[in-house]
Design a protein around this motif. Structure first.
Motif, PDB file in Angstrom:
ATOM      1  N   VAL A 172       0.884  -1.236  -0.096  1.00 21.25           N
ATOM      2  CA  VAL A 172       0.004   0.121  -0.104  1.00 21.25           C
ATOM      3  C   VAL A 172       0.748   1.244  -0.062  1.00 21.25           C
ATOM      4  N   PHE A 173       1.986   1.283   0.750  1.00 19.05           N
ATOM      5  CA  PHE A 173       3.011   2.503   0.761  1.00 19.05           C
ATOM      6  C   PHE A 173       3.474   2.632  -0.537  1.00 19.05           C
ATOM      7  N   PHE A 174       4.032   1.790  -1.248  1.00 10.06           N
ATOM      8  CA  PHE A 174       4.549   2.098  -2.573  1.00 10.06           C
ATOM      9  C   PHE A 174       3.740   2.377  -3.318  1.00 10.06           C
ATOM     10  N   PHE A 175       2.629   1.694  -3.465  1.00 14.20           N
ATOM     11  CA  PHE A 175       1.684   2.221  -4.492  1.00 14.20           C
ATOM     12  C   PHE A 175       1.054   3.756  -4.189  1.00 14.20           C
ATOM     13  N   ALA A 176       0.941   3.968  -2.916  1.00 14.26           N
ATOM     14  CA  ALA A 176       0.492   5.456  -2.788  1.00 14.26           C
ATOM     15  C   ALA A 176       1.695   6.297  -2.983  1.00 14.26           C
ATOM     16  N   ALA A 177       2.934   6.007  -2.914  1.00 16.35           N
ATOM     17  CA  ALA A 177       3.924   6.879  -2.869  1.00 16.35           C
ATOM     18  C   ALA A 177       4.227   7.468  -4.381  1.00 16.35           C
ATOM     19  N   PRO A 178       4.310   8.695  -4.704  1.00 14.85           N
ATOM     20  CA  PRO A 178       4.616   8.945  -6.161  1.00 14.85           C
ATOM     21  C   PRO A 178       5.976   8.681  -6.446  1.00 14.85           C
ATOM     22  N   THR A 179       6.064   8.216  -7.696  1.00 18.19           N
ATOM     23  CA  THR A 179       7.474   7.619  -8.322  1.00 18.19           C
ATOM     24  C   THR A 179       8.545   8.957  -8.027  1.00 18.19           C
ATOM     25  N   PHE A 180       8.134  10.037  -8.484  1.00 20.38           N
ATOM     26  CA  PHE A 180       9.088  11.171  -8.389  1.00 20.38           C
ATOM     27  C   PHE A 180       9.670  11.383  -6.918  1.00 20.38           C
ATOM     28  N   TRP A 181       8.517  11.193  -5.839  1.00 18.99           N
ATOM     29  CA  TRP A 181       8.916  11.640  -4.574  1.00 18.99           C
ATOM     30  C   TRP A 181       9.979  10.482  -4.071  1.00 18.99           C
ATOM     31  N   LEU A 182       9.484   9.377  -4.250  1.00 17.38           N
ATOM     32  CA  LEU A 182      10.259   8.143  -3.782  1.00 17.38           C
ATOM     33  C   LEU A 182      11.726   8.146  -4.438  1.00 17.38           C
ATOM     34  N   GLY A 183      11.933   8.673  -5.875  1.00 20.12           N
ATOM     35  CA  GLY A 183      13.199   8.697  -6.524  1.00 20.12           C
ATOM     36  C   GLY A 183      13.965   9.635  -5.582  1.00 20.12           C
ATOM     37  N   ILE A 184      13.219  10.947  -5.082  1.00 19.04           N
ATOM     38  CA  ILE A 184      14.094  12.105  -4.462  1.00 19.04           C
ATOM     39  C   ILE A 184      14.548  11.400  -3.023  1.00 19.04           C
ATOM     40  N   MET A 185      13.668  10.752  -2.312  1.00 17.38           N
ATOM     41  CA  MET A 185      13.848  10.230  -1.102  1.00 17.38           C
ATOM     42  C   MET A 185      15.133   9.348  -1.181  1.00 17.38           C
ATOM     43  N   LEU A 186      15.224   8.522  -2.155  1.00 16.16           N
ATOM     44  CA  LEU A 186      16.127   7.376  -2.511  1.00 16.16           C
ATOM     45  C   LEU A 186      17.503   8.308  -2.689  1.00 16.16           C
ATOM     46  N   ILE A 187      17.486   9.403  -3.394  1.00 15.09           N
ATOM     47  CA  ILE A 187      18.623   9.974  -3.889  1.00 15.09           C
ATOM     48  C   ILE A 187      19.214  10.646  -2.282  1.00 15.09           C
ATOM     49  N   ILE A 188      18.254  11.199  -1.501  1.00 14.52           N
ATOM     50  CA  ILE A 188      18.728  11.835  -0.224  1.00 14.52           C
ATOM     51  C   ILE A 188      19.277  10.849   0.564  1.00 14.52           C
ATOM     52  N   PHE A 189      18.861   9.575   0.691  1.00 14.86           N
ATOM     53  CA  PHE A 189      19.467   8.611   1.642  1.00 14.86           C
ATOM     54  C   PHE A 189      20.608   7.731   1.100  1.00 14.86           C
ATOM     55  N   PHE A 190      20.441   7.265  -0.165  1.00 15.51           N
ATOM     56  CA  PHE A 190      21.495   6.470  -0.577  1.00 15.51           C
ATOM     57  C   PHE A 190      22.718   7.195  -1.312  1.00 15.51           C
ATOM     58  N   ALA A 191      22.256   8.503  -1.818  1.00 15.92           N
ATOM     59  CA  ALA A 191      23.351   9.120  -2.433  1.00 15.92           C
ATOM     60  C   ALA A 191      23.897  10.223  -1.890  1.00 15.92           C
ATOM     61  N   VAL A 192      23.110  10.899  -0.994  1.00 17.74           N
ATOM     62  CA  VAL A 192      23.711  12.201  -0.389  1.00 17.74           C
ATOM     63  C   VAL A 192      24.034  11.815   1.323  1.00 17.74           C
ATOM     64  N   VAL A 244      24.035  10.333  -7.843  1.00 15.99           N
ATOM     65  CA  VAL A 244      22.932  11.034  -7.662  1.00 15.99           C
ATOM     66  C   VAL A 244      22.128  10.796  -9.049  1.00 15.99           C
ATOM     67  N   GLY A 245      22.752  10.878 -10.150  1.00 15.51           N
ATOM     68  CA  GLY A 245      22.174  10.635 -11.408  1.00 15.51           C
ATOM     69  C   GLY A 245      22.889  10.574 -12.624  1.00 15.51           C
ATOM     70  N   GLY A 246      22.427  10.555 -13.638  1.00 16.17           N
ATOM     71  CA  GLY A 246      23.346  10.036 -14.712  1.00 16.17           C
ATOM     72  C   GLY A 246      23.227   8.760 -15.087  1.00 16.17           C
ATOM     73  N   MET A 247      23.961   8.398 -16.466  1.00 20.53           N
ATOM     74  CA  MET A 247      24.031   6.799 -16.603  1.00 20.53           C
ATOM     75  C   MET A 247      25.384   6.400 -16.484  1.00 20.53           C
ATOM     76  N   THR A 248      26.465   7.273 -16.493  1.00 21.50           N
ATOM     77  CA  THR A 248      27.855   6.913 -16.336  1.00 21.50           C
ATOM     78  C   THR A 248      28.668   8.098 -15.383  1.00 21.50           C
ATOM     79  N   THR A 249      29.760   7.454 -14.996  1.00 19.51           N
ATOM     80  CA  THR A 249      30.533   8.734 -14.344  1.00 19.51           C
ATOM     81  C   THR A 249      31.384   9.628 -15.389  1.00 19.51           C
ATOM     82  N   ILE A 250      30.947  10.849 -15.132  1.00 19.53           N
ATOM     83  CA  ILE A 250      31.801  11.842 -16.343  1.00 19.53           C
ATOM     84  C   ILE A 250      33.249  11.788 -15.964  1.00 19.53           C
ATOM     85  N   GLY A 251      33.813  11.630 -16.876  1.00 20.37           N
ATOM     86  CA  GLY A 251      35.450  11.457 -17.084  1.00 20.37           C
ATOM     87  C   GLY A 251      35.972  10.138 -16.476  1.00 20.37           C
TER      88      GLY A 251
END
Length: 322
Positions: free
Chosen positions: A139-159, A166-173
């Motif tokens: 129920v939680f993951f169905f109700a959570a908007p995908t963009f909000w979930l993406g931002i939360m994952l970025i804050i927790f796992f990336a920041v 944080v983003g992109g497809m490959t490491t620049i350089g």
């Protein structure tokens, strides 16, 4: 079966024509035109040049003629020409398509795998703590908007944890070998695939749980139990396969929505796919690319649904005899 495949191919052709007509009409009704953006960006005011550009892009023809010419060109594998990228539309889309397909297929893989496992566990452990926890998570993951979930994952796992980019497809350089490049893409893919996949995993969990519980109550399952078959064999050999049919149907229906959802996720994670190309083309009124993306997306979804139908024939022998 061959007759059904031929009938579906005719349906795919009809679908493509419908997509072309609908989107061409909507673009004709939208304010502004390709020529307006082109001439304003390049500050073209000479009437002779404007007339030449109209003739070059076929904009001097009536709308119905433009539509017929575009439809014919699509079935000749020509999606038009983009003045912004100065390249054929087909080449531009094909260059971006692998990134989007990689994100879509990985997200669907995450969704189907997690959803089926969670649905089977919830049905086997029905009305227990396992069932409650899995149902609440769904129920939680169905109700959570995908963009909000993406931002939360970025804050927790990336920041916060700094485990993933944080983003992109490959490491620049980044200088990697072939194996290192693959690992680098996988690291960048984890968060967007989870953001998109968890939403659909919640749906698969609910459908799989309900389908498993329905099959558990059928007579042939009680007969299998009465024969003394083990619980594991009853679940895997008798219940699981029959419970898969609604999931396969749902998989086919969701391909189009996953493609639409990837547009949002690509924007959140700066993923260089068709979604990013589509957003940029809409903002710049690059209509040949917009139409090309719609047409090619319709083809991809229609072909994928055809493959799902073939899987349906394989799973349910009753359908082959109809």
């Amino acid at each position: 079966m061959k007759r059904s495949i031929v009938r579906r191919l005719f349906q795919i052709i009809s679908l493509i024509i419908g997509v072309i007509v609908m989107n061409f009409t909507l673009i004709q009704m939208a304010p502004g035109s390709l020529l307006d953006i082109m001439t304003s960006e390049q500050q073209v005011t000479d009437p002779a040049t404007l007339q030449h550009l109209k003739q070059l892009y076929g904009l001097d023809q009536p709308a119905i003629v433009q539509l017929l010419r575009y439809t014919w060109s699509v079935f000749s594998f020509d999606l038009g020409y983009s003045y912004r990228q100065n390249a054929p539309v087909f080449d531009i889309i094909i260059a971006q398509l692998p990134s989007t397909l990689l994100l879509m297929l990985t997200s669907l893989g995450v969704a189907v795998t997690l959803g089926m496992i969670a649905g089977v566990i919830a049905s086997v452990k029905v009305n227990t703590a396992w069932d409650v926890v899995i149902s609440l998570a769904a129920v939680f993951f169905f109700a959570a908007p995908t963009f909000w979930l993406g931002i939360m994952l970025i804050i927790f796992f990336a920041v916060h944890l700094d485990w993933l980019p944080v983003g992109g497809m490959t490491t620049i350089g980044g200088q990697f070998g072939p194996a290192g490049h693959v690992l680098d893409v996988i690291r960048h893919l984890i968060l967007p695939a989870l953001s998109l996949g968890l939403f659909y995993a919640a749906i698969y969990t609910r459908v799989m749980r309900a389908s498993m519980l329905e099959v558990f109550s059928l007579d042939f399952v009680r007969t299998a139990r009465a024969k003394g078959l083990s619980k594991t064999r009853v679940i895997l050999a008798h219940v699981f396969r029959n419970a898969l049919l609604p999931v396969v149907t749902l998989f086919g229906l969701q391909l189009g929505t996953v493609l639409g959802g990837s547009v949002v996720i690509e924007a959140v994670f700066s993923w260089p796919g068709i979604g990013s190309l589509m957003l940029d083309s809409v903002m710049s009124r690059n209509y040949p690319v917009v139409l090309g993306v719609f047409v090619l997306s319709a083809v991809v979804v229609a072909v994928a649904n055809l493959l799902v139908d073939l899987a349906y024939y394989r799973l349910d022998p009753r359908i082959r005899s109809r």
